[in-house]
Write an enzyme that holds these catalytic residues in place. Structure first.
Site, mmCIF file in Angstrom:
data_model
loop_
_atom_site.group_PDB
_atom_site.id
_atom_site.type_symbol
_atom_site.label_atom_id
_atom_site.label_comp_id
_atom_site.label_asym_id
_atom_site.label_seq_id
_atom_site.Cartn_x
_atom_site.Cartn_y
_atom_site.Cartn_z
ATOM 1 N N ARG A 51 -8.293 -2.282 8.124
ATOM 2 C CA ARG A 51 -9.239 -1.972 7.056
ATOM 3 C C ARG A 51 -10.656 -1.854 7.585
ATOM 4 N NH1 ARG A 51 -6.029 -4.415 2.719
ATOM 5 N NH2 ARG A 51 -6.671 -3.637 0.711
ATOM 6 N N ARG A 70 -2.298 -1.511 -13.755
ATOM 7 C CA ARG A 70 -1.314 -1.886 -12.729
ATOM 8 C C ARG A 70 -0.766 -3.293 -12.969
ATOM 9 N NH1 ARG A 70 -2.560 -1.941 -6.323
ATOM 10 N NH2 ARG A 70 -3.997 -3.640 -6.771
ATOM 11 N N ARG A 120 -2.521 -8.510 -11.173
ATOM 12 C CA ARG A 120 -3.099 -9.220 -10.039
ATOM 13 C C ARG A 120 -4.444 -9.832 -10.415
ATOM 14 N NH1 ARG A 120 -2.431 -5.566 -4.693
ATOM 15 N NH2 ARG A 120 -4.590 -6.273 -4.525
ATOM 16 N N ARG A 149 -14.060 -3.756 -4.354
ATOM 17 C CA ARG A 149 -13.090 -3.319 -3.351
ATOM 18 C C ARG A 149 -13.237 -1.838 -3.047
ATOM 19 N NH1 ARG A 149 -8.803 -5.530 -6.920
ATOM 20 N NH2 ARG A 149 -7.300 -4.187 -5.912
HETATM 21 P P1 AMP Z 1 -3.997 -5.332 -0.893
HETATM 22 O O1 AMP Z 1 -2.764 -5.980 -1.403
HETATM 23 O O2 AMP Z 1 -3.741 -4.489 0.336
HETATM 24 O O3 AMP Z 1 -4.714 -4.565 -1.965
HETATM 25 O O4 AMP Z 1 -4.986 -6.499 -0.403
HETATM 26 C C1 AMP Z 1 -5.482 -7.460 -1.317
HETATM 27 C C2 AMP Z 1 -6.685 -8.167 -0.731
HETATM 28 O O5 AMP Z 1 -6.292 -8.867 0.461
HETATM 29 C C3 AMP Z 1 -7.817 -7.277 -0.291
HETATM 30 O O6 AMP Z 1 -8.661 -6.905 -1.371
HETATM 31 C C4 AMP Z 1 -8.515 -8.175 0.730
HETATM 32 O O7 AMP Z 1 -9.252 -9.191 0.065
HETATM 33 C C5 AMP Z 1 -7.354 -8.862 1.410
HETATM 34 N N1 AMP Z 1 -6.884 -8.085 2.588
HETATM 35 C C6 AMP Z 1 -5.670 -7.486 2.759
HETATM 36 N N2 AMP Z 1 -5.601 -6.869 3.942
HETATM 37 C C7 AMP Z 1 -6.789 -7.075 4.547
HETATM 38 C C8 AMP Z 1 -7.366 -6.672 5.791
HETATM 39 N N3 AMP Z 1 -6.666 -5.904 6.656
HETATM 40 N N4 AMP Z 1 -8.618 -7.068 6.073
HETATM 41 C C9 AMP Z 1 -9.332 -7.832 5.226
HETATM 42 N N5 AMP Z 1 -8.870 -8.244 4.025
HETATM 43 C C10 AMP Z 1 -7.618 -7.869 3.688
#
Ligand code: AMP
Length: 218
Positions: free
Chosen positions: A93, A130, A162, A173
């Protein structure tokens, strides 16, 4: 279709990445490695890392690079990933995570990096409705007449909104995506590794575009 593949899926949150990654992992018979799912599981277990990550996640921030790089390096060493491959969802990310991933996968390079492209206005709409199974990650869309409790059709787990799908957190985000993650589009495209796939349309059509672009690259 040849089983096994090492694929990265980039894209805004709410672009339908999670659902498409679950389908791709079944199609290619490889593990779906979602860093968000890993952090949410750690939060449910109540580990120190999980609780610290939950605070950051709920506020729509990014968990620190070093922690994320350590988590992913450890996961990609497991036998299922080294023998069959993986669909990596939610990582990298940041550019720092991407350069670390190059080192981690030096012996088994990534076949394809896909940017699942869905405009910000559309993901904002999708995120507000969602709902996600907290056990298997299957995504659903709420239309306002859902049973309570809502049980997942795939695994029988609880389907919930969520904690980070609130308007403030979603906007933060998406802002972070523009500043921290979208530079990865140039990073991978300058190395000729990137395919952009249009993520707007019926999920079956998007899935077909995804598998076509994987096949074209392997
Ligand atoms: P996601 O399920 O991919 O939408 O991730 C949910 C949350 O997890 C994100 O908004 C971040 O807070 C954290 N997160 C997930 N992957 C990463 C990453 N590669 N780097 C930093 N934070 C992450």
């Amino acid at each position: 279709m040849i089983p096994g593949a090492r694929i990265i899926i980039l894209g805004r949150q709410g672009a339908g990445k999670g659902t498409q990654c679950v389908r791709l992992s079944r199609h290619y018979v490889v593990p779906h490695i979602s860093t968000g799912d890993m952090l949410r599981a750690a939060a449910r277990e109540g580990s120190e890392l999980g609780l610290a990550a939950k605070e950051v996640m709920d506020a729509g921030g990014l968990v620190g690079d070093e922690i994320m790089i350590g988590l992913v390096a450890e996961r990609l060493e497991k036998a299922d990933a080294t023998t069959r491959g993986f669909i990596l969802d939610g990582f990298p990310r940041t550019v720092k995570q991407a350069t670390a991933l190059d080192r981690i996968t030096a012996q088994q390079p990534i076949h394809v990096v896909i940017d699942l492209d869905v405009p910000r206005e559309i993901v904002l709409e999708r995120l507000s409705s969602r709902r996600v199974c907290r056990d298997c990650g299957t995504n659903y869309t709420a239309a306002g007449q859902e049973p309570s409790p809502w049980i997942c059709d795939v695994c029988g787990g609880d389907v919930q909104q969520r904690a980070d799908d609130t308007p403030d957190s979603v906007n933060r985000r998406l802002d972070l995506y523009e500043t921290q993650t979208s530079p990865l589009i140039d990073y991978f495209s300058s190395r000729g590794a990137l395919t952009v796939v249009n993520g707007v349309g019926h999920p079956d059509h998007v899935f077909k575009r995804l598998t076509d672009s994987v096949e074209a690259r392997r």
